[in-house]
Each structure stands twice: as C-alpha cells, then as structure tokens.
Scaffold this motif. Structure first.
Motif, PDB file in Angstrom:
ATOM      1  N   LYS B 365       0.901  -1.065  -0.127  1.00  0.00           N
ATOM      2  CA  LYS B 365       0.032   0.030  -0.181  1.00  0.00           C
ATOM      3  C   LYS B 365       0.989   1.245  -0.007  1.00  0.00           C
ATOM      4  O   LYS B 365       0.313   2.459  -0.203  1.00  0.00           O
ATOM      5  CB  LYS B 365      -0.982  -0.121   1.188  1.00  0.00           C
ATOM      6  N   GLU B 366       2.072   1.105   0.579  1.00  0.00           N
ATOM      7  CA  GLU B 366       3.011   2.359   0.520  1.00  0.00           C
ATOM      8  C   GLU B 366       3.341   3.043  -0.915  1.00  0.00           C
ATOM      9  O   GLU B 366       3.392   4.197  -0.989  1.00  0.00           O
ATOM     10  CB  GLU B 366       4.396   1.753   1.057  1.00  0.00           C
ATOM     11  N   THR B 367       3.490   1.995  -1.974  1.00  0.00           N
ATOM     12  CA  THR B 367       4.072   2.820  -3.221  1.00  0.00           C
ATOM     13  C   THR B 367       3.096   2.101  -4.286  1.00  0.00           C
ATOM     14  O   THR B 367       1.865   2.477  -4.123  1.00  0.00           O
ATOM     15  CB  THR B 367       5.353   2.116  -3.257  1.00  0.00           C
ATOM     16  N   ARG B 368       3.396   1.564  -5.302  1.00  0.00           N
ATOM     17  CA  ARG B 368       2.384   1.224  -6.080  1.00  0.00           C
ATOM     18  C   ARG B 368       2.285  -0.419  -6.114  1.00  0.00           C
ATOM     19  O   ARG B 368       3.358  -1.063  -5.911  1.00  0.00           O
ATOM     20  CB  ARG B 368       2.595   1.670  -7.757  1.00  0.00           C
ATOM     21  N   GLU B 369       1.126  -1.167  -6.580  1.00  0.00           N
ATOM     22  CA  GLU B 369       0.900  -2.334  -6.372  1.00  0.00           C
ATOM     23  C   GLU B 369       1.926  -3.327  -7.151  1.00  0.00           C
ATOM     24  O   GLU B 369       2.143  -4.544  -6.935  1.00  0.00           O
ATOM     25  CB  GLU B 369      -0.416  -2.697  -6.865  1.00  0.00           C
ATOM     26  N   ASP B 370       2.493  -2.690  -8.285  1.00  0.00           N
ATOM     27  CA  ASP B 370       3.344  -3.489  -9.293  1.00  0.00           C
ATOM     28  C   ASP B 370       4.657  -3.553  -8.878  1.00  0.00           C
ATOM     29  O   ASP B 370       5.531  -4.236  -9.516  1.00  0.00           O
ATOM     30  CB  ASP B 370       3.029  -3.122 -10.889  1.00  0.00           C
ATOM     31  N   VAL B 374       7.784  -6.002 -10.529  1.00  0.00           N
ATOM     32  CA  VAL B 374       8.424  -5.316 -11.287  1.00  0.00           C
ATOM     33  C   VAL B 374       9.755  -5.487 -10.880  1.00  0.00           C
ATOM     34  O   VAL B 374      10.864  -5.896 -11.601  1.00  0.00           O
ATOM     35  CB  VAL B 374       8.097  -3.712 -11.542  1.00  0.00           C
ATOM     36  N   GLN B 375      10.147  -5.345  -9.465  1.00  0.00           N
ATOM     37  CA  GLN B 375      11.405  -5.337  -9.080  1.00  0.00           C
ATOM     38  C   GLN B 375      12.016  -6.776  -9.568  1.00  0.00           C
ATOM     39  O   GLN B 375      13.026  -7.154  -9.981  1.00  0.00           O
ATOM     40  CB  GLN B 375      11.236  -5.643  -7.373  1.00  0.00           C
ATOM     41  N   ASP B 376      11.184  -7.987  -9.111  1.00  0.00           N
ATOM     42  CA  ASP B 376      11.718  -9.222  -9.454  1.00  0.00           C
ATOM     43  C   ASP B 376      11.879  -9.628 -10.955  1.00  0.00           C
ATOM     44  O   ASP B 376      13.186 -10.197 -11.476  1.00  0.00           O
ATOM     45  CB  ASP B 376      10.578 -10.354  -9.228  1.00  0.00           C
ATOM     46  N   GLN B 377      11.080  -9.101 -11.929  1.00  0.00           N
ATOM     47  CA  GLN B 377      11.044  -9.247 -13.001  1.00  0.00           C
ATOM     48  C   GLN B 377      12.343  -8.316 -13.898  1.00  0.00           C
ATOM     49  O   GLN B 377      13.130  -9.049 -14.552  1.00  0.00           O
ATOM     50  CB  GLN B 377       9.926  -8.762 -13.820  1.00  0.00           C
ATOM     51  N   ASN B 426      16.875  13.289  -9.142  1.00  0.00           N
ATOM     52  CA  ASN B 426      16.243  12.902  -7.976  1.00  0.00           C
ATOM     53  C   ASN B 426      14.826  12.100  -8.649  1.00  0.00           C
ATOM     54  O   ASN B 426      14.052  12.844  -8.861  1.00  0.00           O
ATOM     55  CB  ASN B 426      15.869  13.868  -7.007  1.00  0.00           C
ATOM     56  N   ARG B 427      14.863  10.967  -9.017  1.00  0.00           N
ATOM     57  CA  ARG B 427      13.770  10.336  -9.740  1.00  0.00           C
ATOM     58  C   ARG B 427      12.760   9.905  -8.644  1.00  0.00           C
ATOM     59  O   ARG B 427      12.981   9.333  -7.636  1.00  0.00           O
ATOM     60  CB  ARG B 427      14.364   9.134 -10.320  1.00  0.00           C
ATOM     61  N   SER B 428      11.803  10.040  -8.834  1.00  0.00           N
ATOM     62  CA  SER B 428      10.397   9.727  -7.898  1.00  0.00           C
ATOM     63  C   SER B 428      10.144   8.093  -8.146  1.00  0.00           C
ATOM     64  O   SER B 428      10.628   7.758  -9.265  1.00  0.00           O
ATOM     65  CB  SER B 428       9.148  10.402  -8.039  1.00  0.00           C
ATOM     66  N   ILE B 429       9.762   7.520  -7.162  1.00  0.00           N
ATOM     67  CA  ILE B 429       9.224   6.073  -7.412  1.00  0.00           C
ATOM     68  C   ILE B 429       8.474   5.870  -8.805  1.00  0.00           C
ATOM     69  O   ILE B 429       8.733   4.772  -9.342  1.00  0.00           O
ATOM     70  CB  ILE B 429       8.709   5.400  -6.269  1.00  0.00           C
ATOM     71  N   ILE B 430       7.505   6.627  -9.043  1.00  0.00           N
ATOM     72  CA  ILE B 430       6.580   6.603 -10.127  1.00  0.00           C
ATOM     73  C   ILE B 430       7.622   6.583 -11.396  1.00  0.00           C
ATOM     74  O   ILE B 430       7.432   5.807 -12.244  1.00  0.00           O
ATOM     75  CB  ILE B 430       5.498   7.465 -10.107  1.00  0.00           C
ATOM     76  N   GLU B 431       8.558   7.702 -11.402  1.00  0.00           N
ATOM     77  CA  GLU B 431       9.527   7.787 -12.749  1.00  0.00           C
ATOM     78  C   GLU B 431      10.089   6.567 -12.990  1.00  0.00           C
ATOM     79  O   GLU B 431      10.579   6.124 -14.052  1.00  0.00           O
ATOM     80  CB  GLU B 431      10.465   9.064 -12.449  1.00  0.00           C
ATOM     81  N   THR B 432      10.746   5.823 -11.915  1.00  0.00           N
ATOM     82  CA  THR B 432      11.357   4.833 -11.606  1.00  0.00           C
ATOM     83  C   THR B 432      10.712   3.486 -12.272  1.00  0.00           C
ATOM     84  O   THR B 432      11.067   2.785 -13.291  1.00  0.00           O
ATOM     85  CB  THR B 432      11.943   4.370 -10.533  1.00  0.00           C
ATOM     86  N   LEU B 433       9.495   3.477 -11.990  1.00  0.00           N
ATOM     87  CA  LEU B 433       8.485   2.537 -12.505  1.00  0.00           C
ATOM     88  C   LEU B 433       8.094   2.658 -14.012  1.00  0.00           C
ATOM     89  O   LEU B 433       7.969   1.593 -14.600  1.00  0.00           O
ATOM     90  CB  LEU B 433       7.137   2.483 -11.520  1.00  0.00           C
ATOM     91  N   ASP B 434       8.130   4.170 -14.389  1.00  0.00           N
ATOM     92  CA  ASP B 434       7.861   4.375 -15.729  1.00  0.00           C
ATOM     93  C   ASP B 434       8.785   3.676 -16.751  1.00  0.00           C
ATOM     94  O   ASP B 434       8.719   2.931 -17.592  1.00  0.00           O
ATOM     95  CB  ASP B 434       7.601   5.754 -16.032  1.00  0.00           C
ATOM     96  N   GLU B 454      -2.672  -9.036 -15.224  1.00  0.00           N
ATOM     97  CA  GLU B 454      -3.492  -7.895 -15.148  1.00  0.00           C
ATOM     98  C   GLU B 454      -2.478  -6.507 -14.941  1.00  0.00           C
ATOM     99  O   GLU B 454      -2.972  -5.421 -15.389  1.00  0.00           O
ATOM    100  CB  GLU B 454      -4.610  -8.002 -14.038  1.00  0.00           C
ATOM    101  N   PHE B 455      -1.441  -6.786 -14.402  1.00  0.00           N
ATOM    102  CA  PHE B 455      -0.510  -5.618 -14.004  1.00  0.00           C
ATOM    103  C   PHE B 455       0.175  -5.156 -15.454  1.00  0.00           C
ATOM    104  O   PHE B 455       0.281  -4.038 -15.750  1.00  0.00           O
ATOM    105  CB  PHE B 455       0.539  -5.961 -13.121  1.00  0.00           C
TER     106      PHE B 455
END
Lengths: 349, 464
Positions: B365-370, B374-377, B426-434, B454-455
């Motif tokens: 719940k702290e960041t994004r569900e994926d 994504v980390q593992d992949q 300074n990348r936000s976590i969302i930028e990193t995920l993108d 679904e992700f």
C-alpha cells in the motif's frame, strides 16, 4: 515446532513474532504460534546467551520428544553459534584451531546434531517421539570449505544447498538441485509409493538425470552453440527448463503455489515427464518434427500453469495427463507430412 | 565527588595502567590530570584484581606517571543530546567542531544504548525514497532497516552517500500516480570515521549547497584524529539518532562511513590490549561489536519515529569474503553492491543489481501495487541478459535466438537508462517504475513470467 533465532537480526525476529500468531496451522486451524516456541536471541545480546540459545532449543525439543511429540527444531544460524564459541574461546585465551575456531568445534557440533533422533519413550504405553534438527549454516562468501560447514556435513545426512546464483535469478526456493542430497531417499521411498504413486522413484530418478544432463549440455552449448545439439537433446533442455521454472520454483507469497501436497507434486512431475517421453517418442518416429512444433504447443502452456491448480481440483491434472498422451503423437501427423513432401517435390522441379 | 589519586603505574601508547583501584567498572570514564592541571579523558578497558587498564581518548604525550593524577567518575560515557544538534558539526567525542555555541543538552544518554527487545519492535515496511532507481526500484530502503553499501577504493561511494543524504525523503504514493512528501519530520545524521579532510569538506559543502544541512547533524573524525574517537563516534551518532527517533518522533537516517576504518580502529585497539586476534587480525568479538551498532536501527511499537542506517564500507581489494563485509552482511538486512566494472563503463551510480539485495519488502500500500513484481522481473531479466551477453562473446551474436537478442538489448538499455542517472537527478518512484515498464517492453510479453497479466495490461498501456 521450536525456532531458535541464534544471533538473528532484530527486525527478522520481530517479523516472526508479529507474523506467527496470524499464521493458521493447516492441520488444526488454530494459530501456528500455539504449537511453536521461539527462542529470540538477537546479535546484539550478550555472547554467552547466543552460545546457550541452541542448547536451550534442543533441550526443549527433547522435553517434548519425551512426551511423545514429533518435534522439529530450526536453528538459524549455527554459524553464528560457532562464532559465539570462537569469541568465548578467544576470551578464555584458549589455543585457536582452524580459522580461529576452538579445536573442539567439530565435537561440539557433532554432539549437538546427535541429539536428534527417534525414541521409544519411557513408560508402559510405548509412545514414539522424535526430534528433528533443521539448521542453517552460513559459510563466509559461500565457501563451503570453512570449518563450520565441513564439521556439519560430517554428521548430517541431508543437505539443502542454497545457491546465490539462483537467488540472483529470483529462483526460489534457491536450493541447488545438483549439489543438494539426502541419504534418506531410500528410507522414505515406501512412504512416497503409498502416498504418491508406485513409479515415484523412477520419476525422481528421471527428473534428476535430465537436470544433470542439462548441466553437461550447458557446457557444450557454451563452446559450440545450440545448433550442434540433436533434437532429442533440445527436447531434454526444454524439459529441464520446465522442471526448473515450473516445478522447482515455488512462490511462497502465492496462496496456491506456496504449499504442494505429495499428491500434487507427484502429478505435476508425472505430467512434465510424460510430456518429455511422448515428445522423445514422437521425434524418434517422425523425422519432420521440429523443436518449435513442440515448444509452441498449447499443452506446454497448460503445463506451466500446473502449479496454479488448487489442491481440491487435482483431477484437472489427470485430464492434462490424458491429453498429453492423446495429443502429442498427433503433432505433424501424416496429413502434414504428405503436404510437406509434396512441397519438396515441387521445389525440386 | 572526584577523588584524585596518584596511582599511575605505567603509560604505554594510549594505554594507562593504574594500580590500587577499588570498585572500578568496565567502560567507566576516567579523568587524568597532568602536572599543569590539564584534564584528559579515557575509559576503563580492563580490570584485574586491583589493576585497571585505561584507554585515553587523546594522546598520552606529555603525561608523566609520577605526578599525573587519576579519578574514576563512576559512570560510563554519557552524551548530552538535543534537537538543536541538527545543522551542527561535532567531533568523535561529541565536542562542537563548527565553532558555534555549545549545545545545551536536554538529556544525558548512555552512548552504548540498550538492545531493543524483539517483542517490542515494530516490523519495518514503510518506504524511504532515495531518488536513485537502483535502490528505490530494485532494493527499496525501508524505514527502520539497515542497508549497507559495499564498495571498493576508488569507487564513487562518497558521492552516492551524499546524494542519498540530500535526496532521501519519507513519501507516500497517492492513487498509484502521485508522490507526496509526508509532513513527518526527517533528519540525516552523518557519521564519518577516519575520512580525509577532502572527503569531509565534500560532504559538508554538498549538504550545505542544497540546504539539506538544516536537517542534518555531522560527526567527524578525520584520518589523523585519535583512533579511540572512531569507536565512540558511531555510538554518539546513534545515541542522537535514537533520541530524535524515539523521543522526538522523527524519521532519522544515519549514514556511517567508512565502516572499514571503524573495524581497523577496533583491530588496533584490540592489538594494544594484547588480545588473541581472530581472522586477519581482527578481534574475535568484531561480529558482536558490529551488531551492537547495526542493531540499533529499527522501529519501536508505540513510537512514531524510525532509525534507518546506511553503513558504507570499502571492501579491501573488492573482496566480499573479507571479515568486514562478511560480518556486516550477517547482521544487516541486505546490501547494495557498488561495482567497478560498471564504474569503468562510466555509469553512475555503479550499483550492480546482481548481488545487491534488500531483505525487507515495502508494504504494497506504500508505493504502487506492481513494484514488487516489477522488481523481481527487472533483476531476473537483467541477470539473464548478462548471461546471454557472456554467451554471445563466445559464440557470436548470430547463434542467438530473437528472444536472446531482446534480452541482450534489455541488459544494455537497463544499464544506460535505468542504472545510469545524473548526480543531481532525483527520480520519484513513479518515474522509476515508468522507466521499468519502458524497458520491459523490449522483451516479448510471454517472458514476463514474474508479473501478473493484469498488471501487464494495466501498466504497459501507459507507454506511448
């Protein structure tokens, strides 16, 4: 169950203390904590307590064993226990042995492991009790030649080697299938024949030989490439990949995949290996089949999803099993063959 | 009341041997007054019958055993702490170093702290954003965690540490798209042990240049400062950290550099005490000693703050099996590996995902569900890509299948776009995920086995 956190990280022990009361015991439905004892020794607690923690655990295990319980004791990690011995030995100004460990390290480790066993308890009713030790050893830098690992391997009969390379590939549980072993395989064979199936032993041997062969072929591929391999060998590699990715890997955080019953394990293995044998039979008979004809089969997809089948729906696996024996021999059947032959003739002209 | 005695028997190096002592305790603080009335402090290392060995925090130069006087204070080293210490610089014995006014202490605390009962700890699961993709995206830092950086000499770990100290924030992700900075207070404590003057200047000026100094306290022990201070310094820093975290509800990040210098100081002192050496001359109790530092990270039930640690160590000759990284790895919850090969390729920060690990996962719940999938992949695909690249070296690229080629391309792009980032970026976590999703689109969809379908549908759509 007795869990000894010997010189553990504080946060990890907290995880256990927070998590266990919420975990449900699959047998009784009660919290798992009701039948668990946790001995919490963090690395910043006094050194003598760390040395004692392992003995505290095994003594408790023996106490319950004598009442007729089957006790499993986990000790994580005995390397830190050995380090506590080394530290105390240093303080006592004893003559150090290998790598600074006391010379009696080996005998202490053996006398600890020898406390595991199956007993007939005292008393008229002939109760049976047992204590089983599952202990973690963490050799520095993965170097198994260090004294604690060697002293441990001398007395234990089963070894699960966790592999850093597998962990990097996120292959969990990262147990290396080639260097791990159990000398109890024959002792439990009757159990598996009864619970799984009569051919369990053969399936296990076949799976092991495929994985072993894959390891040898990998070396060849590194030298000369995939092209040099025969079709049969390519099929073997594909089966080995399936075994690794879809059978040996389990996701502990997935509700269905986290736990596999003996029956499920057996059926999964049976499906994968039947597919393998049918594929080998097919290419032996039909020379026109190519590796992609087999890999791209829809069935292959079903096999990779076997682990997602719930324990209550295991009959689905029987279905897949019969589909394998029916559908595989039909791949590139005669109809296709003729067409192919015709094309050849045409192009020849 | 101090009782002064003239009972010094011998002075050897930084050790003073005092005889005819009574009721003296280990670690007790001792004051020694020379003939001119100057006072030096030290602590009791060992007591045997009526003889005590005292280790001085300063040098013993100019002390004479016949006219120096010694007093045992009856207490262990206490450190006066206050919120006002943020923005200031201190020495390894806790003295003000920046020429500013003295600190008025709110409380005096034992610098050794107390082990936290695991039953009273709360389990860490909340996210700290460092703004560095290889940390946030692959080995996320969690409040209350201890995550060391394993580096080697000549690698830019100081730059990395300074960047983390500048950028680290406690954040929350709202609706899976917006990163919001939390209004909870955040502080950084910098514990520098045995660093050069140049490095110290670099840290301080880079903190000052971005205004991060306001929320930071710096403890400095330079390479030519007394060795004993190197032992007390991290304890002082952590004592202040615990005070701010557990009394003042702040989220505190303690960056400790360089733990190798700390361990070497420990070895030096152990040798002067004539203790039996363990591996490579380090004392046998080094594991326990390091644990008393690292285990001070954590969360306590019912307290709002947190203490997170990033210890930095240089592995001698890049050897991971050296006792310092080895013992550190046993205690800490994972490690970030700084890699020479990546550094030589000109990639900054040269963090090698293979071998880096964070043992604590961020709550979904702290960041994004994926994030976790994504980390593992990402790490497993990169590992595979590197394997294939090695294979291609031997066989040539022509022997590879299309999927293999995609993996190779993924590995190259991953190093260039994901690992590599500017020192001020300074990348936000969302930028990193993108970026992650953009890179994953290089691979065939059926290879993304670690991510739920679904992700994949939901997040790969964001791509143009």
């Amino acid at each position: 169950m007795i869990y000894v956190g010997c010189g553990e990280r504080g946060n990890e022990l907290t995880d256990i203390l927070v998590e266990f009361p919420h975990l449900k015991d699959p047998k009784s439905g009660k919290p798992l904590m009701d039948r668990t004892i946790v001995i919490a020794n963090t690395s910043n607690m006094p050194i003598a307590a760390r040395e004692a923690s392992v003995y505290t655990g095994i003594t408790l295990a023996e106490y319950y064993r004598d009442m007729g319980y089957n006790v499993a004791m986990m000790a994580d990690s005995t390397s830190r226990w050995a380090e506590a011995m080394r530290e105390m030995s240093g303080r006592l100004e004893e003559m150090p042995g290998e790598e600074g460990y006391p010379a009696y390290l080996g005998s202490r480790i053996s006398s600890f492991y020898e406390r595991a066993g199956l007993v007939t308890c005292l008393g008229k009713d002939q109760r049976m009790g047992s204590a089983t030790i599952v202990a973690a050893v963490s050799p520095a830098g993965g170097d198994m030649s260090e004294p604690v690992s060697q002293a441990t391997l001398k007395v234990t009969k089963a070894f699960w080697g966790l592999d850093a390379g597998l962990a990097a590939k996120k292959h969990f549980p990262s147990i290396n299938w080639l260097n791990s072993y159990s000398l109890y395989v024959n002792s439990v064979e009757d159990y598996f024949i009864k619970e799984a199936g009569a051919d369990w032993g053969e399936l296990r041997d076949l799976a092991m030989s495929i994985l072993q062969r894959e390891n040898e072929l990998d070396d060849i591929i590194k030298l000369v490439g995939m092209e040099a391999l025969s079709l049969q060998e390519k099929i073997l590699l594909d089966t080995a990949k399936t075994l690794r990715e879809d059978y040996l890997q389990q996701n502990a955080f997935d509700d269905v995949d986290a736990f596999s019953s003996t029956q499920k394990m057996y059926l999964m293995l049976k499906c994968i290996l039947t597919f393998h044998q049918e594929a080998i039979n097919l290419v032996n008979k039909n020379k026109d089949v190519e590796i992609n004809d087999i890999i791209d089969l829809e069935l292959k997809n079903d096999i990779s999803r076997l682990k997602q089948i719930k324990e209550s729906d295991l009959d689905q696996m029987e279905n897949i099993l019969s589909r394998i024996t029916e559908e595989l021999p039909l791949v590139k059947n005669d109809g296709d063959n003729q067409e192919f032959g015709l094309n050849k003739v045409v192009s020849g002209i | 009341m101090k009782i002064w005695n003239q009972t010094i028997k011998e002075i050897a190096g930084s050790l003073v041997i005092v005889e005819k002592v009574k009721n003296v305790a280990f670690e007790e603080i001792v004051e020694i007054k020379d003939s001119e009335g100057n006072i030096r402090r030290g602590k009791v290392l060992e007591v045997d019958r009526d003889i005590a060995v005292v280790q001085l925090f300063t040098s013993t130069q100019g002390l004479e055993n016949k006219d120096a006087q010694v007093a045992f204070l009856g207490e262990t080293l206490k450190f006066g702490v206050s919120e006002k210490m943020l923005g200031r610089i201190f020495t390894g014995s806790g003295e003000v170093k920046d020429g500013g006014p003295k600190i008025l202490a709110n409380e005096y605390l034992d610098i050794n702290g107390f082990p936290i009962n695991p039953g009273m700890r709360a389990f860490p699961s909340q996210f700290i954003q460092t703004g560095i993709s290889t940390i946030d995206g692959l080995n996320s830092l969690v409040r209350g965690q201890k995550l060391p950086i394993f580096s080697g000499s000549g690698l830019p770990h100081s730059e990395l540490a300074a960047q983390i100290a500048k950028q680290a924030r406690v954040v929350k992700v709202e609706n899976g798209e917006k990163v919001v900075e939390s209004d909870e207070k955040f502080a950084v404590i910098f514990a520098a042990m045995g660093v050069t003057f140049e490095e110290a200047e670099f840290f301080i000026s880079s903190l000052e240049s971005t205004g991060a100094m306001e929320r930071a306290a710096v403890f400095l022990n330079l390479a030519n400062d007394p060795i004993v201070e190197r032992i007390t310094l991290p304890r002082l820093a952590l004592t202040l950290g615990e005070y701010l975290a557990f009394e003042k509800d702040m989220h505190v990040l303690v960056v400790m550099t360089d733990m190798t210098n700390y361990a070497d100081a420990l070895r030096e002192i152990s040798a002067s005490r004539k203790e039996i050496p363990g591996r490579r001359g380090y004392p046998g109790y080094m594991y326990t000693d390091l644990a008393t530092l690292y285990e001070r990270a954590g969360l306590i039930q019912g307290r709002k703050g947190s203490l997170t640690q990033i210890p930095i160590l240089t592995m001698p000759d890049d050897d991971k099996q050296h006792p310092i990284p080895d013992l550190t790895g046993y205690i800490t919850e994972g490690q970030i590996m700084v890699d020479r090969k990546l550094h030589n390729q000109g990639i900054y920060p040269p963090i090698q995902p293979i071998g880096s690990l964070s043992r604590i996962k961020v709550d979904k719940k702290e960041t994004r569900e994926d994030l976790s999938a994504v980390q593992d992949q990402m790490s497993s695909s990169y590992a595979k890509g590197m394997e294939i690249k090695e294979l291609a070296l031997i066989l040539g690229e022509s022997a590879l299948s299309d999927t293999d080629k995609a993996y190779m391309k993924f590995a190259d792009e991953f190093e260039k776009k994901y690992i590599n980032q500017a020192k001020s970026e300074n990348r936000s976590i969302i930028e990193t995920l993108d970026i992650s999703w953009e890179l994953l689109s290089i691979l065939p969809k059926k290879e993304l086995k670690k991510i739920k379908p679904e992700f994949i549908d939901k997040y790969s759509k964001n791509l143009a």
